[in-house]
Design an enzyme around this catalytic site. Structure first.
Site, PDB file in Angstrom:
ATOM      1  CG  ASP A 152     -16.700 -13.499  20.466  1.00 21.48           C
ATOM      2  OD1 ASP A 152     -15.656 -12.879  20.780  1.00 21.48           O
ATOM      3  OD2 ASP A 152     -17.133 -13.544  19.300  1.00 21.48           O
TER       4      ASP A 152
ATOM      5  CE1 TYR B 263     -19.664  -9.704  27.964  1.00 20.52           C
ATOM      6  CE2 TYR B 263     -19.015 -12.010  28.068  1.00 20.52           C
ATOM      7  CZ  TYR B 263     -19.145 -10.778  28.680  1.00 20.52           C
ATOM      8  OH  TYR B 263     -18.750 -10.612  29.984  1.00 20.52           O
TER       9      TYR B 263
ATOM     10  CB  CYS C 125      -8.322   0.450   2.048  1.00 15.71           C
ATOM     11  SG  CYS C 125      -7.701  -0.685   3.285  1.00 15.71           S
TER      12      CYS C 125
ATOM     13  CD  GLN D 200     -16.317 -11.618  14.294  1.00 22.72           C
ATOM     14  OE1 GLN D 200     -15.468 -10.767  14.081  1.00 22.72           O
ATOM     15  NE2 GLN D 200     -16.392 -12.239  15.450  1.00 22.72           N
TER      16      GLN D 200
ATOM     17  CB  CYS E  45     -10.760  -9.540  19.929  1.00 26.29           C
ATOM     18  SG  CYS E  45     -11.549  -8.537  21.194  1.00 26.29           S
TER      19      CYS E  45
ATOM     20  CD  GLU F 222     -24.513  -8.069  22.351  1.00 26.33           C
ATOM     21  OE1 GLU F 222     -24.261  -6.932  22.776  1.00 26.33           O
ATOM     22  OE2 GLU F 222     -23.637  -8.919  22.112  1.00 26.33           O
TER      23      GLU F 222
ATOM     24  CB  CYS G  77      -0.892   0.001   1.235  1.00 19.48           C
ATOM     25  SG  CYS G  77      -1.788   1.536   1.444  1.00 19.48           S
TER      26      CYS G  77
END
Length: 455
Positions: free
Chosen positions: A384, A314, A162, A285, A411, A335, A74
């Site tokens: 999650d 979650y 991008c 996602q 994550c 959630e 890039c």
């Protein structure tokens, strides 16, 4: 240890990378953080900020480049800062991510041996994002430009293609820019809170090919919007066009009000054989190729035979819940975002899944209440959570409910390690750990783990 001060010149070999992608090197036990370096680089740098045991230095020159150093694909990789690792080979990046997970689980989690499987990398680590949000601004000639904010600033780096996003992004932005120029519509200016055109949100269903455009405006209407719709419909796959009204002085991208201009107000996509409906405000996602691998691993770790009761905490729009429901007797999803739960229920209906039930609320409140009031139990609990990890009350209830298996999708391997330690001290054993590279060329990495209860 030598005394270092500002503006000193140092020579150092980069041995590792920090959480944020800065190179780490040592001189006589003193640690330096140096941006724009790669593991294995031998560099000369200038000290910018010196603390007691560590300092930050500015890269002056690469004396001997690392064998893993590559030229970023890039053209604006350095200014944009969204991809911290584009100068490092993808193989080295995967090794770095595995080390990061392993390091956190041993250091923070206190585990001696970590049962790790090889990280799941991508065969094609480009064009993997199904969602992009481009802010608008003006270039030096006063013309509208879309791109990304330069690291730690709100200055826009022009970049309408991008390489992590889909090729259609450039086309969409081209049509919007032409519309702005034709009707003299000004891009939003944060400092004055003037200007109409804020962000453009674009999403693509990788399996269906459906495209969504949601234009965020600082006003109630977009002049000549029917012209823009007509123009965007020239792009193959265009299925949903909407406006999002955000008149707040905020760095939150989307407001709550969506006005539909074309299409049903959503697009659909599949992960495996499960279909999902995605509206402009839905969380979904961003890397569908890797999400499938991640969820299949979570499903495998859940070890379902058809008779289990599963809790998915979650749960978002039910992405994992519906995956699990294919193999479980009953799935409960929790959630905090009410709109996500509406989407989850709709997605269950869409797939004819009747053994999934969803609750709105905080996992740490819903779970204890259901457990204590309704004696609901669990064979398997899947979590999650957001970056900050699980709430302690939630972990406490998991231990009380004593499921046979806990599957944790994370994550952030640092908060994951902290939570694993909590569970390990209360009767759970770490059985499997596997990284999944959801965000190639960045420092982020997902991890999926399995813990089982020791009897």
């Amino acid at each position: 240890m030598a005394e270092w001060k500002k503006n000193d010149r140092i020579q150092v070999i980069i041995e590792d990378l920090s959480e944020t992608g800065e190179g780490i090197g040592k001189t006589d036990g003193f640690t330096w953080f140096i941006k724009d370096t790669v593991i294995g680089d031998q560099v000369e740098a200038k000290a910018m900020k010196v603390k007691k045991n560590y300092g930050f230095a500015h890269l002056e020159q690469i004396i001997k480049p690392s064998e893993s150093r590559i030229t970023p694909l890039c053209p604006v990789a350095k200014q944009c800062g969204g991809c911290q690792l584009q100068s490092m080979s993808y193989e080295e990046e995967l090794r770095y991510k595995e080390r990061k997970i392993y390091g956190n689980i041993t250091r923070i989690g206190g585990f001696k041996d970590v049962p790790m499987l090889p990280i799941m990398g991508m065969d094609e680590p480009w064009r993997y994002r199904n969602k992009a949000q481009f802010p608008w601004g003006v270039d030096k000639d006063g013309r509208p430009v879309a791109g990304f904010y330069a690291g730690r600033t709100h200055a826009i780096i022009g970049c309408e293609d991008c390489l992590l996003g889909v090729e259609e992004n450039r086309e969409v932005l081209g049509h919007i820019k032409a519309h702005m120029e034709r009707y003299h519509l000004a891009p939003y200016d944060e400092s004055t809170h003037k200007g109409l055109i804020r962000h453009t949100l674009i999403r693509k269903g990788f399996q269906t090919g459906e495209l969504m455009v949601c234009q965020v405006i600082n006003g109630n209407q977009l002049p000549h919007s029917e012209e823009l719709v007509k123009s965007l419909l020239e792009i193959p796959g265009m299925a949903s066009i909407s406006l999002n009204v955000n008149k707040e002085q905020t760095n939150v991208i989307l407001g709550n009000k969506v006005e539909n201009l074309f299409g049903p107000g959503y697009i659909t996509d599949y992960i495996g054989s499960v279909q999902y409906r995605i509206s402009p405000l839905s969380f979904y996602q961003v890397n569908p190729v890797q999400t499938k691998k991640l969820y299949e691993t979570a499903l495998e770790y859940a070890g379902l035979t058809g008779g289990e009761t599963v809790w998915d905490l979650y749960c978002g729009i039910g992405t994992i819940s519906l995956f699990l429901a294919q193999k479980a007797k009953k799935v409960y999803g929790v959630e905090i975002v009410p709109q996500a739960i509406d989407d989850a229920r709709e997605n269950a209906r869409l797939n004819g899944i009747e053994n999934a039930e969803f609750f709105v609320g905080k996992a740490e409140e819903v779970l204890p209440e259901q457990f204590e009031k309704n004696q609901v139990y669990a064979d398997v609990i899947v979590v999650d959570p957001p970056r900050k990890g699980c709430d302690e009350k939630c972990l406490e209830t998991i231990v009380k409910m004593a499921p046979k298996r806990v599957v944790y999708v994370s994550c952030d391997s640092a908060t994951l390690a902290r939570d694993l330690k909590y569970l390990a001290e209360r009767g759970y054993e770490l059985v499997q750990v596997r990284g999944c590279d959801m965000f190639p060329w960045t420092t982020h990495v997902e991890t999926v783990i399995l813990m089982t209860r020791c009897y």
